[in-house]
Design an enzyme around this catalytic site. Sequence first.
Site, PDB file in Angstrom:
ATOM      1  N   HIS A 104      -6.162  -3.548   3.571  1.00 26.01           N
ATOM      2  CA  HIS A 104      -4.704  -3.591   3.488  1.00 26.01           C
ATOM      3  C   HIS A 104      -4.197  -2.432   2.623  1.00 26.01           C
ATOM      4  O   HIS A 104      -4.973  -1.767   1.946  1.00 26.01           O
ATOM      5  CB  HIS A 104      -4.229  -4.914   2.885  1.00 26.01           C
ATOM      6  N   LYS A 120      -1.101  -4.550  -1.937  1.00 24.62           N
ATOM      7  CA  LYS A 120      -1.447  -5.962  -1.752  1.00 24.62           C
ATOM      8  C   LYS A 120      -2.128  -6.491  -3.007  1.00 24.62           C
ATOM      9  O   LYS A 120      -3.025  -5.848  -3.551  1.00 24.62           O
ATOM     10  CB  LYS A 120      -2.347  -6.152  -0.533  1.00 24.62           C
TER      11      LYS A 120
END
Length: 242
Positions: free
Chosen positions: A131, A135
């Site tokens: 990600h 995140k």
Amino acid sequence: MARIGIIGSEGRMGQALARAITEAGHEVAGGVDQGGNTAALAEASEALLDFTSPAALETNLHAAIGAGIPILVGTTGLEERHHAMLDSAALAIPVLQTGNTSLGVTLLAHLVREAASRLGPQWDIEVVDMHHRMKVDAPSGTALLLGEAAAAGRGIDLAGNSERGRDGHTGARAEGAIGFASLRGGTVAGEHSVILAGEQERLTLTHVAEDRMIFARGAVAGAAWLIGKPAGRYTMPQVLGL
């Protein structure tokens, strides 16, 4: 046409949800953010979408219960106590909580469960997620969802059969364990792979998210599907009829 309210409307996901609601021919009933009147939004809506934070979950569930409407929760990083809250709310209203609202990921989890059930514990399972750099939780909610699917396929408990954060001299991999690895960097919307590694062969099941709109569209489909359902805890596979 359904009136759908957005909790966390000013964030990137909230804006994507607003576009997806309109795209699907529904109406944005309104939106709230931190400090807003969630109860008033619930009264104006037929369903709520919550992609905020674990700390806000209790307030958001109470608002949905007070208005007697369903809520779809896409918030990640939830703990046992949050799931207890969701179970309690599901006694009064329809509740759908998931680590990923993508219809593609929902089907991927189904395939992972099938593969894990048909290949024995001598096939090692690793879940890899990547990600964007911002995140904050790892493994991702989707990685855990896929791990749970693999564990369900094998009829085992994920909590007692997972390996995470390997570093240093860790020893041999435990047979039947489900491993997790998390990568973070750049602006990656989300990429997940489940690797099943056997003797001299390897099967990899992968989903790549190119834009957060895929999550928004799936969430809207799920929220609309919940309207009119009896109280209970629902899942994204049910939305797809799996």
